[in-house]
Design an enzyme around this catalytic site. Structure first.
Site, PDB file in Angstrom:
ATOM      1  N   LEU A 183       0.784  -1.234   0.000  1.00  0.00           N
ATOM      2  CA  LEU A 183       0.000   0.000   0.000  1.00  0.00           C
ATOM      3  C   LEU A 183       0.819   1.289   0.000  1.00  0.00           C
ATOM      4  O   LEU A 183       0.283   2.365  -0.235  1.00  0.00           O
ATOM      5  CB  LEU A 183      -0.966  -0.003   1.197  1.00  0.00           C
ATOM      6  N   LEU A 185       3.627   4.057  -1.310  1.00  0.00           N
ATOM      7  CA  LEU A 185       4.188   4.493  -2.595  1.00  0.00           C
ATOM      8  C   LEU A 185       5.641   4.032  -2.682  1.00  0.00           C
ATOM      9  O   LEU A 185       6.386   4.132  -1.700  1.00  0.00           O
ATOM     10  CB  LEU A 185       4.112   6.020  -2.677  1.00  0.00           C
ATOM     11  N   HIS A 202      -3.211  -4.335  -9.892  1.00  0.00           N
ATOM     12  CA  HIS A 202      -4.269  -3.459  -9.386  1.00  0.00           C
ATOM     13  C   HIS A 202      -5.613  -4.091  -9.747  1.00  0.00           C
ATOM     14  O   HIS A 202      -5.763  -4.629 -10.847  1.00  0.00           O
ATOM     15  CB  HIS A 202      -4.131  -2.069 -10.030  1.00  0.00           C
TER      16      HIS A 202
HETATM   17  C1  GRF Z   1      -5.212  -7.267  -4.748  1.00  0.00           C
HETATM   18  O1  GRF Z   1      -6.550  -7.038  -5.032  1.00  0.00           O
HETATM   19  C2  GRF Z   1      -4.321  -6.440  -5.632  1.00  0.00           C
HETATM   20  O2  GRF Z   1      -4.881  -6.194  -6.867  1.00  0.00           O
HETATM   21  C3  GRF Z   1      -4.191  -5.169  -4.845  1.00  0.00           C
HETATM   22  O3  GRF Z   1      -4.156  -5.564  -3.506  1.00  0.00           O
HETATM   23  C4  GRF Z   1      -4.834  -6.804  -3.349  1.00  0.00           C
HETATM   24  C5  GRF Z   1      -3.885  -7.738  -2.686  1.00  0.00           C
HETATM   25  O4  GRF Z   1      -4.502  -8.944  -2.375  1.00  0.00           O
HETATM   26  N1  GRF Z   1      -3.032  -4.416  -5.245  1.00  0.00           N
HETATM   27  P1  GRF Z   1      -3.643 -10.132  -1.793  1.00  0.00           P
HETATM   28  O5  GRF Z   1      -2.924  -9.599  -0.532  1.00  0.00           O
HETATM   29  O6  GRF Z   1      -2.672 -10.577  -2.820  1.00  0.00           O
HETATM   30  O7  GRF Z   1      -4.654 -11.176  -1.432  1.00  0.00           O
END
Ligand code: GRF
Length: 308
Positions: A183, A185, A202
């Site tokens: 999360l 940057l 994403h």
């Molecule tokens: C996923 O939906 C990804 O697209 C986003 O964060 C989420 C991570 O999910 N960037 P996980 O921790 O891999 O289950």
């Protein structure tokens, strides 16, 4: 041209339009002044000659680790080029990966499983997290993958700085960085230290529903609220901003009339696991090539001439 240089070295002809490489072949398209030659040759043969109407392209291995090739556009003109082959390591050795997570890490697990099963020609050497207690970090520790905490904060005073992270990843000899639900940057130091080597996934069809604040269920709520009928994951290279780097691959899923954000998230996540593994697999096999306008394309393993 920049892409070619970064893949195989130096001294490439100005009219070379494209190149891709796989373990078995080198593909070059030469757009000469009057002829477009498309040359596909088995990789690492001593001498290869291919003749095309109006032009002749000769490929030979001048000395170890060096490709030499000559392009004749006509009887009078001949241009010779030498390109250093930096790819011997990249084509034969498994790539070394760092994964960045902040949460449950289901994408991280999917990539780890795929690497163990041989679907990805690489190994996860290290996990980077801003949340040392998250599910992804736990999974890493359970699987003997070292965990690095980044960035430093009030709650994580022992975490590493951006400069230390770059140094640590270099010590691990990491080839690629994979963001999987991280999360924070990515600092500019990291982006510059690993050019064209950082991927993110994403959960929407970028450039829609991306940027700061678009994470987790917020993305899916915004998609449903917008009335969009389709959503799906995007894998993209990472630049110094949120979700703006060049797109490599996407998958489309329908948004149903009675969807909740949770239901849509689950449908998208299912596709994420497949898509991310597919792209990381291509990355580890040097099957991502860069179009002249800077868009990355995936070269099909089965048919190196097919780009998507
Ligand atoms: C996923 O939906 C990804 O697209 C986003 O964060 C989420 C991570 O999910 N960037 P996980 O921790 O891999 O289950």
């Amino acid at each position: 041209m920049e892409a070619l240089g970064s893949m195989i070295g130096t001294s490439l002809p100005s009219h070379t339009k494209f190149i891709s490489m796989s373990p078995n072949c080198l593909t070059i398209r030469l757009a000469s002044r009057d002829v477009l030659s498309h040359c596909k040759v088995p990789y690492r043969r001593q001498v290869l000659t291919k003749t095309f109407s109006g032009s002749e392209v000769v490929l030979h291995k001048a000395r170890s680790k060096t490709w030499g090739f000559e392009c004749r556009c006509s009887a009078q003109e001949m241009e010779s080029y030498v390109a250093t082959d930096n790819t011997s390591r990249s084509l034969t050795q498994r790539k070394r990966l760092a994964v960045f997570v902040s949460g449950g890490g289901s994408n991280f697990k999917a990539i780890h499983e795929a690497a163990k099963e041989g679907l990805v020609h690489g190994d996860i050497m290290v996990l980077v997290t801003d949340k040392p207690g998250c599910g992804g970090a736990e999974y890493a520790r359970d699987n003997q993958i070292p965990v690095i905490v980044f960035p430093r904060s009030m709650s994580s005073p022992d975490a590493v700085s951006a400069a230390e992270l770059v140094a640590t990843l270099r010590n691990f000899e990491v080839d690629f960085l994979l963001l999987a639900g991280f999360l924070k940057l990515i600092p500019i130091e990291l982006v510059q230290a690993f050019p064209r080597s950082i991927l993110n996934i994403h959960p929407s069809l970028l450039p829609a529903f991306g940027g700061k604040g678009f994470y987790g269920l917020k993305v899916h709520k915004a998609v449903i609220g917008s009335g969009a009928r389709y959503s799906g994951p995007t894998v993209h290279f990472v630049d110094e901003r949120y979700d703006t780097g060049r797109i490599v691959a996407q998958r489309v899923v329908p948004v149903l009339a009675d969807d909740t954000a949770e239901q849509l998230a689950a449908r998208v996540l299912h596709q994420e696991h497949q898509l991310y593994v597919e792209v990381v697999s291509a990355l580890c096999e040097d099957r991502i090539v860069w179009r002249e306008d800077g868009v990355p394309l995936i070269c099909s393993r089965e048919n190196p001439n097919k780009l998507y």
